[in-house]
Design a protein around this motif. Sequence first.
Motif, mmCIF file in Angstrom:
data_model
loop_
_atom_site.group_PDB
_atom_site.id
_atom_site.type_symbol
_atom_site.label_atom_id
_atom_site.label_comp_id
_atom_site.label_asym_id
_atom_site.label_seq_id
_atom_site.Cartn_x
_atom_site.Cartn_y
_atom_site.Cartn_z
ATOM 1 N N ASP A 23 57.274 62.675 34.255
ATOM 2 C CA ASP A 23 56.487 61.452 34.146
ATOM 3 C C ASP A 23 57.442 60.345 33.705
ATOM 4 O O ASP A 23 58.019 60.417 32.625
ATOM 5 C CB ASP A 23 55.367 61.649 33.121
ATOM 6 C CG ASP A 23 54.319 60.559 33.155
ATOM 7 O OD1 ASP A 23 54.703 59.384 33.321
ATOM 8 O OD2 ASP A 23 53.127 60.875 32.998
ATOM 9 N N VAL A 24 57.625 59.329 34.552
ATOM 10 C CA VAL A 24 58.604 58.280 34.263
ATOM 11 C C VAL A 24 57.980 57.054 33.582
ATOM 12 O O VAL A 24 58.634 56.028 33.434
ATOM 13 C CB VAL A 24 59.388 57.841 35.535
ATOM 14 C CG1 VAL A 24 60.136 59.020 36.121
ATOM 15 C CG2 VAL A 24 58.480 57.200 36.566
ATOM 16 N N ARG A 25 56.729 57.173 33.133
ATOM 17 C CA ARG A 25 56.098 56.063 32.417
ATOM 18 C C ARG A 25 56.678 55.951 31.005
ATOM 19 O O ARG A 25 57.338 56.863 30.512
ATOM 20 C CB ARG A 25 54.581 56.276 32.328
ATOM 21 C CG ARG A 25 53.891 56.258 33.685
ATOM 22 C CD ARG A 25 52.415 56.548 33.557
ATOM 23 N NE ARG A 25 52.199 57.888 33.018
ATOM 24 C CZ ARG A 25 51.077 58.288 32.418
ATOM 25 N NH1 ARG A 25 50.058 57.464 32.275
ATOM 26 N NH2 ARG A 25 50.963 59.521 31.966
ATOM 27 N N TYR A 59 61.750 68.529 41.692
ATOM 28 C CA TYR A 59 61.000 67.801 40.670
ATOM 29 C C TYR A 59 59.967 66.889 41.322
ATOM 30 O O TYR A 59 60.268 66.198 42.302
ATOM 31 C CB TYR A 59 61.947 66.958 39.809
ATOM 32 C CG TYR A 59 62.894 67.799 38.996
ATOM 33 C CD1 TYR A 59 62.514 68.286 37.749
ATOM 34 C CD2 TYR A 59 64.147 68.146 39.488
ATOM 35 C CE1 TYR A 59 63.381 69.096 37.009
ATOM 36 C CE2 TYR A 59 65.013 68.939 38.752
ATOM 37 C CZ TYR A 59 64.620 69.408 37.519
ATOM 38 O OH TYR A 59 65.475 70.208 36.784
ATOM 39 N N VAL A 60 58.762 66.901 40.754
ATOM 40 C CA VAL A 60 57.708 65.981 41.177
ATOM 41 C C VAL A 60 57.729 64.827 40.183
ATOM 42 O O VAL A 60 57.617 65.038 38.974
ATOM 43 C CB VAL A 60 56.322 66.670 41.180
ATOM 44 C CG1 VAL A 60 55.229 65.664 41.505
ATOM 45 C CG2 VAL A 60 56.300 67.836 42.159
ATOM 46 N N LEU A 61 57.892 63.610 40.700
ATOM 47 C CA LEU A 61 57.967 62.427 39.845
ATOM 48 C C LEU A 61 56.642 61.676 39.860
ATOM 49 O O LEU A 61 56.042 61.477 40.917
ATOM 50 C CB LEU A 61 59.102 61.520 40.301
ATOM 51 C CG LEU A 61 60.482 62.183 40.285
ATOM 52 C CD1 LEU A 61 61.531 61.255 40.846
ATOM 53 C CD2 LEU A 61 60.859 62.615 38.885
ATOM 54 N N ARG A 71 60.951 54.666 42.807
ATOM 55 C CA ARG A 71 62.310 54.183 42.529
ATOM 56 C C ARG A 71 63.147 55.294 41.895
ATOM 57 O O ARG A 71 64.323 55.466 42.231
ATOM 58 C CB ARG A 71 62.264 52.954 41.623
ATOM 59 C CG ARG A 71 61.703 51.729 42.326
ATOM 60 C CD ARG A 71 62.043 50.415 41.666
ATOM 61 N NE ARG A 71 61.722 50.310 40.255
ATOM 62 C CZ ARG A 71 60.557 49.902 39.757
ATOM 63 N NH1 ARG A 71 59.563 49.593 40.564
ATOM 64 N NH2 ARG A 71 60.377 49.807 38.448
ATOM 65 N N ALA A 72 62.545 56.040 40.964
ATOM 66 C CA ALA A 72 63.257 57.152 40.334
ATOM 67 C C ALA A 72 63.612 58.214 41.372
ATOM 68 O O ALA A 72 64.716 58.768 41.354
ATOM 69 C CB ALA A 72 62.413 57.762 39.216
ATOM 70 N N ALA A 73 62.682 58.487 42.295
ATOM 71 C CA ALA A 73 62.929 59.486 43.335
ATOM 72 C C ALA A 73 64.085 59.054 44.232
ATOM 73 O O ALA A 73 64.967 59.860 44.553
ATOM 74 C CB ALA A 73 61.667 59.715 44.165
ATOM 75 N N VAL A 84 60.274 64.797 44.735
ATOM 76 C CA VAL A 84 59.092 64.439 45.504
ATOM 77 C C VAL A 84 58.325 63.405 44.682
ATOM 78 O O VAL A 84 58.137 63.583 43.479
ATOM 79 C CB VAL A 84 58.183 65.678 45.740
ATOM 80 C CG1 VAL A 84 56.990 65.310 46.596
ATOM 81 C CG2 VAL A 84 58.952 66.814 46.361
ATOM 82 N N ASN A 85 57.892 62.334 45.321
ATOM 83 C CA ASN A 85 57.121 61.304 44.634
ATOM 84 C C ASN A 85 55.630 61.593 44.778
ATOM 85 O O ASN A 85 55.147 61.835 45.881
ATOM 86 C CB ASN A 85 57.443 59.924 45.230
ATOM 87 C CG ASN A 85 56.775 58.804 44.477
ATOM 88 O OD1 ASN A 85 56.615 58.864 43.271
ATOM 89 N ND2 ASN A 85 56.381 57.775 45.195
#
Length: 98
Positions: A23-25, A59-61, A71-73, A84-85
């Motif tokens: 989780d990129v939040r 990894y699932v983002l 963007r992270a993906a 994977v986004n």
Amino acid sequence: MKEISPKEVEHMLSDGADMNIIDVREAEEVAEGKIPGAVNIPLGLIEFRKQDLDRSKEYVLVCRSGGRSGRAAEYLEGQGYQVVNMTGGMLAWEGNTE
């Protein structure tokens, strides 16, 4: 960039799949609820934490709506990671949260 829907992630988790979810939040967003088992690495720290990731795993983002995780993906994919986004992000997530 590969994509996956929130429903697909939810079904895979309910079927017992071993998924690596990032989780990129920001931490305060994650405090309101995240997908069970997801690891929080805010987008701004991905570059500095990428060495903690295993290139042999997928990894699932995830983020709020799918933009930051996209963007992270793109970044991680360019660094040789399998990512994977999750489209729609947590706004589209209907499963359990922790």
